[in-house]
Design a protein around this motif. Structure first.
Motif, PDB file in Angstrom:
ATOM      1  N   LEU A   1       0.835  -1.207   0.000  1.00 52.67           N
ATOM      2  CA  LEU A   1       0.000   0.000   0.000  1.00 52.67           C
ATOM      3  C   LEU A   1       0.865   1.250   0.000  1.00 52.67           C
ATOM      4  O   LEU A   1       1.994   1.249   0.504  1.00 52.67           O
ATOM      5  CB  LEU A   1      -0.895   0.031   1.236  1.00 52.67           C
ATOM      6  CG  LEU A   1      -1.993  -1.024   1.361  1.00 52.67           C
ATOM      7  CD1 LEU A   1      -2.856  -0.716   2.575  1.00 52.67           C
ATOM      8  CD2 LEU A   1      -2.849  -1.107   0.112  1.00 52.67           C
ATOM      9  N   ALA A   2       0.319   2.310  -0.567  1.00 52.76           N
ATOM     10  CA  ALA A   2       1.000   3.610  -0.543  1.00 52.76           C
ATOM     11  C   ALA A   2       1.055   4.107   0.904  1.00 52.76           C
ATOM     12  O   ALA A   2       0.303   3.632   1.773  1.00 52.76           O
ATOM     13  CB  ALA A   2       0.239   4.604  -1.414  1.00 52.76           C
ATOM     14  N   PRO A   3       1.949   5.055   1.205  1.00 51.71           N
ATOM     15  CA  PRO A   3       2.006   5.594   2.576  1.00 51.71           C
ATOM     16  C   PRO A   3       0.655   6.144   3.013  1.00 51.71           C
ATOM     17  O   PRO A   3      -0.150   6.591   2.190  1.00 51.71           O
ATOM     18  CB  PRO A   3       3.051   6.714   2.459  1.00 51.71           C
ATOM     19  CG  PRO A   3       3.912   6.308   1.311  1.00 51.71           C
ATOM     20  CD  PRO A   3       2.981   5.641   0.331  1.00 51.71           C
ATOM     21  N   CYS A   4       0.408   6.092   4.324  1.00 50.12           N
ATOM     22  CA  CYS A   4      -0.854   6.616   4.846  1.00 50.12           C
ATOM     23  C   CYS A   4      -0.850   8.145   4.767  1.00 50.12           C
ATOM     24  O   CYS A   4       0.186   8.764   4.532  1.00 50.12           O
ATOM     25  CB  CYS A   4      -1.048   6.166   6.285  1.00 50.12           C
ATOM     26  SG  CYS A   4       0.231   6.745   7.413  1.00 50.12           S
ATOM     27  N   ASP A   5      -2.022   8.758   4.962  1.00 51.05           N
ATOM     28  CA  ASP A   5      -2.126  10.220   4.865  1.00 51.05           C
ATOM     29  C   ASP A   5      -1.362  10.915   5.994  1.00 51.05           C
ATOM     30  O   ASP A   5      -0.547  11.801   5.753  1.00 51.05           O
ATOM     31  CB  ASP A   5      -3.598  10.647   4.888  1.00 51.05           C
ATOM     32  CG  ASP A   5      -4.313  10.293   3.600  1.00 51.05           C
ATOM     33  OD1 ASP A   5      -3.636  10.137   2.567  1.00 51.05           O
ATOM     34  OD2 ASP A   5      -5.556  10.163   3.628  1.00 51.05           O
ATOM     35  N   PHE A   6      -1.643  10.508   7.241  1.00 54.85           N
ATOM     36  CA  PHE A   6      -0.997  11.136   8.401  1.00 54.85           C
ATOM     37  C   PHE A   6      -0.710  10.062   9.456  1.00 54.85           C
ATOM     38  O   PHE A   6      -1.400   9.048   9.529  1.00 54.85           O
ATOM     39  CB  PHE A   6      -1.893  12.221   9.015  1.00 54.85           C
ATOM     40  CG  PHE A   6      -2.315  13.285   8.050  1.00 54.85           C
ATOM     41  CD1 PHE A   6      -1.444  14.317   7.707  1.00 54.85           C
ATOM     42  CD2 PHE A   6      -3.575  13.254   7.463  1.00 54.85           C
ATOM     43  CE1 PHE A   6      -1.828  15.295   6.808  1.00 54.85           C
ATOM     44  CE2 PHE A   6      -3.966  14.233   6.565  1.00 54.85           C
ATOM     45  CZ  PHE A   6      -3.085  15.256   6.233  1.00 54.85           C
ATOM     46  N   TYR A   7       0.296  10.331  10.287  1.00 52.87           N
ATOM     47  CA  TYR A   7       0.664   9.373  11.335  1.00 52.87           C
ATOM     48  C   TYR A   7       1.018  10.104  12.620  1.00 52.87           C
ATOM     49  O   TYR A   7       1.756  11.102  12.591  1.00 52.87           O
ATOM     50  CB  TYR A   7       1.857   8.524  10.887  1.00 52.87           C
ATOM     51  CG  TYR A   7       2.331   7.542  11.928  1.00 52.87           C
ATOM     52  CD1 TYR A   7       1.496   6.521  12.378  1.00 52.87           C
ATOM     53  CD2 TYR A   7       3.617   7.634  12.465  1.00 52.87           C
ATOM     54  CE1 TYR A   7       1.919   5.614  13.336  1.00 52.87           C
ATOM     55  CE2 TYR A   7       4.051   6.731  13.428  1.00 52.87           C
ATOM     56  CZ  TYR A   7       3.198   5.718  13.850  1.00 52.87           C
ATOM     57  OH  TYR A   7       3.631   4.829  14.804  1.00 52.87           O
ATOM     58  N   LEU A   8       0.458   9.618  13.732  1.00 54.14           N
ATOM     59  CA  LEU A   8       0.722  10.176  15.064  1.00 54.14           C
ATOM     60  C   LEU A   8       1.573   9.175  15.838  1.00 54.14           C
ATOM     61  O   LEU A   8       1.045   8.196  16.406  1.00 54.14           O
ATOM     62  CB  LEU A   8      -0.593  10.422  15.808  1.00 54.14           C
ATOM     63  CG  LEU A   8      -1.639  11.291  15.094  1.00 54.14           C
ATOM     64  CD1 LEU A   8      -2.937  11.337  15.895  1.00 54.14           C
ATOM     65  CD2 LEU A   8      -1.099  12.687  14.851  1.00 54.14           C
ATOM     66  N   PRO A   9       2.902   9.354  15.874  1.00 53.53           N
ATOM     67  CA  PRO A   9       3.777   8.355  16.511  1.00 53.53           C
ATOM     68  C   PRO A   9       3.534   8.159  17.995  1.00 53.53           C
ATOM     69  O   PRO A   9       3.665   7.055  18.507  1.00 53.53           O
ATOM     70  CB  PRO A   9       5.189   8.890  16.234  1.00 53.53           C
ATOM     71  CG  PRO A   9       5.021  10.328  15.903  1.00 53.53           C
ATOM     72  CD  PRO A   9       3.680  10.458  15.277  1.00 53.53           C
ATOM     73  N   LYS A  10       3.174   9.222  18.707  1.00 50.20           N
ATOM     74  CA  LYS A  10       2.936   9.112  20.147  1.00 50.20           C
ATOM     75  C   LYS A  10       1.796   8.138  20.440  1.00 50.20           C
ATOM     76  O   LYS A  10       1.800   7.427  21.455  1.00 50.20           O
ATOM     77  CB  LYS A  10       2.619  10.494  20.724  1.00 50.20           C
ATOM     78  CG  LYS A  10       2.363  10.498  22.219  1.00 50.20           C
ATOM     79  CD  LYS A  10       2.066  11.908  22.720  1.00 50.20           C
ATOM     80  CE  LYS A  10       1.723  11.905  24.211  1.00 50.20           C
ATOM     81  NZ  LYS A  10       1.402  13.270  24.690  1.00 50.20           N
ATOM     82  N   TYR A  11       0.819   8.086  19.561  1.00 52.75           N
ATOM     83  CA  TYR A  11      -0.351   7.239  19.744  1.00 52.75           C
ATOM     84  C   TYR A  11      -0.334   6.015  18.833  1.00 52.75           C
ATOM     85  O   TYR A  11      -1.266   5.210  18.842  1.00 52.75           O
ATOM     86  CB  TYR A  11      -1.630   8.047  19.481  1.00 52.75           C
ATOM     87  CG  TYR A  11      -1.759   9.264  20.357  1.00 52.75           C
ATOM     88  CD1 TYR A  11      -2.338   9.181  21.612  1.00 52.75           C
ATOM     89  CD2 TYR A  11      -1.257  10.498  19.938  1.00 52.75           C
ATOM     90  CE1 TYR A  11      -2.443  10.298  22.429  1.00 52.75           C
ATOM     91  CE2 TYR A  11      -1.356  11.624  20.754  1.00 52.75           C
ATOM     92  CZ  TYR A  11      -1.943  11.517  21.992  1.00 52.75           C
ATOM     93  OH  TYR A  11      -2.037  12.618  22.809  1.00 52.75           O
ATOM     94  N   ASP A  12       0.744   5.892  18.029  1.00 53.37           N
ATOM     95  CA  ASP A  12       0.848   4.814  17.042  1.00 53.37           C
ATOM     96  C   ASP A  12      -0.457   4.687  16.248  1.00 53.37           C
ATOM     97  O   ASP A  12      -1.022   3.610  16.077  1.00 53.37           O
ATOM     98  CB  ASP A  12       1.182   3.483  17.719  1.00 53.37           C
ATOM     99  CG  ASP A  12       1.556   2.400  16.701  1.00 53.37           C
ATOM    100  OD1 ASP A  12       2.065   2.757  15.625  1.00 53.37           O
ATOM    101  OD2 ASP A  12       1.326   1.207  16.985  1.00 53.37           O
ATOM    102  N   THR A  13      -0.926   5.828  15.771  1.00 54.58           N
ATOM    103  CA  THR A  13      -2.234   5.889  15.100  1.00 54.58           C
ATOM    104  C   THR A  13      -2.113   6.547  13.731  1.00 54.58           C
ATOM    105  O   THR A  13      -1.459   7.577  13.576  1.00 54.58           O
ATOM    106  CB  THR A  13      -3.246   6.672  15.970  1.00 54.58           C
ATOM    107  OG1 THR A  13      -3.425   5.978  17.203  1.00 54.58           O
ATOM    108  CG2 THR A  13      -4.586   6.815  15.269  1.00 54.58           C
ATOM    109  N   ILE A  14      -2.772   5.928  12.768  1.00 56.36           N
ATOM    110  CA  ILE A  14      -2.856   6.457  11.406  1.00 56.36           C
ATOM    111  C   ILE A  14      -4.140   7.284  11.280  1.00 56.36           C
ATOM    112  O   ILE A  14      -5.189   6.891  11.803  1.00 56.36           O
ATOM    113  CB  ILE A  14      -2.872   5.302  10.385  1.00 56.36           C
ATOM    114  CG1 ILE A  14      -1.488   4.638  10.330  1.00 56.36           C
ATOM    115  CG2 ILE A  14      -3.300   5.775   8.996  1.00 56.36           C
ATOM    116  CD1 ILE A  14      -1.472   3.331   9.576  1.00 56.36           C
ATOM    117  N   VAL A  15      -4.052   8.409  10.600  1.00 56.67           N
ATOM    118  CA  VAL A  15      -5.233   9.230  10.319  1.00 56.67           C
ATOM    119  C   VAL A  15      -5.389   9.328   8.809  1.00 56.67           C
ATOM    120  O   VAL A  15      -4.488   9.794   8.111  1.00 56.67           O
ATOM    121  CB  VAL A  15      -5.110  10.641  10.931  1.00 56.67           C
ATOM    122  CG1 VAL A  15      -6.370  11.451  10.629  1.00 56.67           C
ATOM    123  CG2 VAL A  15      -4.872  10.571  12.441  1.00 56.67           C
TER     124      VAL A  15
END
Length: 563
Positions: A161-175
């Protein structure tokens, strides 16, 4: 080409340097300006200077282009780039508004701290590479539905898959910032196939309603709707924490990251509360097994690649006490080569030399970079290590060279090794196997668990039918080994077959272990799914093989062979 290692802090340092630089006055941009802390800078000059802080040398302007390349690079880092000849205001432009995506990143940083755009998370696009996934049955069913929707198939064109739109490393969460083109009939079909218990960072029912209302269509190429729905589903079912936001839910470009009320408004749309419980929990398994899907040679460089892939394939929050590999996972020099350096060596001395060479090979193989990755998930690793031989150890293969098959259980923190070797060979290898005489070495107590370590064919010690046919020598080994096992009362059993392609190959043996050793709560077998096995023509499915060769909390990590 602009180095991807340049990040926002390097741009800020470059801007500070340019404020007092003569080059700044001499090299003015003709069309565009980048805004940093309310000041304007030529985009190319800013990037050239920033390269010094990222790679140690200024990037020559001839090495990359201005305009879209430089501008888009800065925008992805969260900076605003405008035309310089005339002042323009940032105007909202529907759900493809570039200013909205730029401001969305800035708001993520203001609301949640560190945030990146287009972060890479390796997720394969092909179904067969998700065999080890908890959601493989759902993905298989979902893909079939998409293929049958309009008869369009083979739309997984990319490897990952292409890279995700946004990433929050502190929460290990993709947006994910879902624009209108994501809301199609194909996407609705996929969403309806999701398990009811699946935890999602968006309202699935609302997304289904949006698919009905918007009914977006994209026929360039003709399979684009199915492809986009499949890719979105792969990300949703990957085990990652994903929040999805509909791009038209708000005019993001009107928000101000410096205003508390705007940050509060923004957090209502990017709601991480659904993951609060999950963020505090680590998914813990007693064992993990690396199952190689393909033929395997035991070459050290490929072994490292396979282990790095295995670590990439699992979630950062998945951990296991021990990772188990197949027999012959790693290969060392042949017995003949070892004898050539010590011509008069006795059999007992040969066993000791092989043990030392194998332990040294294990420690050398576990480089600092590999250890760093493995330690994030595992406390121990069991490595099947063979001396070189021309054929794999498989029931029908007659192995004419002297050889040894060892297993090394390695403490990944201290690198302490617990080593044992195969003692119960197949009839075709019995003559040339250098047996490991120390039966007690198969029984190891670590971290509060009692572990029984078995080589490939050693599990046959627990075969009722095999025991009935055993000769005097083999019967003596069986009686002694099983007596030790009963007294030891193992809680975990690790088996290291070279290959496993039939679900019932080891069924009787595992059933006997459950009867004879009721203390066992977890076991696993990690043979490769290889066409070199003589049973390949009548093989069981990989999924069936996995299901019949484990007990208890075992994490399956299936890695295909392709180099």
């Amino acid at each position: 080409m602009i180095p991807t290692s340049i990040i926002a802090k390097h741009i800020l340092k470059a801007a500070k340097e340019l404020d007092s630089s003569k080059n700044f006055a001499r090299r003015k941009s003709t069309r565009y300006v980048a805004k940093v802390n309310s000041r304007e800078y030529p985009p190319k000059l800013l990037i050239s200077c920033a390269a010094k802080y990222a790679i140690g040398i200024e990037l020559p302007s001839k090495d990359f282009s201005g305009g879209s390349e430089a501008n888009n690079f800065l925008r992805k880092l969260g900076f605003v780039v405008l035309e310089s000849r005339k002042k323009i205001s940032i105007k909202h432009n529907d759900d493809r508004c570039k200013a909205c995506k730029i401001k969305f990143l800035l708001m993520l940083k203001a609301a949640f701290g560190e945030a990146y755009s287009t972060a890479k998370r390796t997720i394969p696009t092909r179904l067969e590479e998700h065999l080890d996934s908890l959601h493989y049955p759902t993905l298989k069913k979902l893909l079939k539905k998409l293929e049958n929707q309009r008869g369009r198939k083979k739309f997984s064109k990319k490897k990952n898959l292409a890279p995700c739109d946004f990433y929050l490393p502190k929460y290990d969460t993709i947006v994910e910032f879902d624009e209108t083109q994501h809301f199609t009939q194909s996407r609705m079909l996929a969403l309806k196939a999701y398990p009811a218990e699946l935890q999602l960072g968006f309202n699935k029912e609302r997304w289904i309603q949006l698919c009905k209302q918007l009914n977006a269509q994209d026929n360039s190429p003709e399979y684009r709707d199915e492809q986009r729905a499949w890719y979105d589903a792969l990300r949703d079912l990957s085990g990652s924490r994903i929040v999805r936001v509909y791009s038209k839910d708000f005019r993001w470009c009107t928000l101000n990251p410096k205003l508390k009320k705007d940050i509060s408004t923004f957090k209502k749309f990017v709601n991480l509360s659904v993951f609060k419980k999950k963020m505090k929990e680590v998914e813990t398994f007693e064992l993990a097994r690396l199952v190689i899907n393909g033929d395997w040679s035991g070459q050290a460089s490929n072994c490292k690649k396979i282990l790095f892939r295995a670590c990439n394939q699992i979630s950062a929050f998945q951990k296991a006490r021990c990772l188990v590999t197949c027999g012959g996972f790693l290969r060392v020099e042949s017995v003949d080569q070892i004898r050539a350096s010590s011509p008069n060596i006795s059999n007992m001395e040969l066993q000791m030399v092989i043990k030392l060479k194998v332990e040294n090979a294990a420690r050398t193989f576990l480089t600092n970079s590999l250890l760093k990755r493995l330690r994030k998930h595992f406390e121990y690793i069991s490595l099947g290590i063979d001396t070189y031989k021309s054929k794999i150890s498989e029931t029908t293969n007659y192995i004419k060279e002297d050889h040894a098959e060892l297993i090394v259980l390695v403490n990944l923190k201290t690198l302490r090794c617990f080593t044992t070797g195969k003692i119960y060979p197949t009839s075709n290898q019995a003559r040339h196997l250098i047996r490991y005489d120390d039966l007690q070495s198969h029984f190891v107590s670590v971290a509060g668990e009692r572990i029984l370590i078995l080589g490939c064919h050693d599990l046959t010690i627990f075969s009722p039918r095999g025991n009935a046919k055993a000769g005097l020598e083999r019967s003596a080994i069986i009686r002694k080994f099983r007596k030790i096992a009963k007294a030891f009362k193992p809680t975990i059993v690790l088996q290291h077959p070279h290959t496993t392609v039939k679900a019932k190959t080891w069924a009787q043996q595992w059933a006997e272990i459950r009867r004879d050793l009721p203390s066992v709560k977890t076991y696993t077998s990690a043979g490769s799914y290889s066409s070199e096995d003589s049973g390949w023509k009548t093989k069981s499915s990989l999924e069936s093989c996995l299901r019949h060769t484990k007990l208890g909390e075992v994490l399956d990590i299936v890695v295909p062979v392709h180099f």
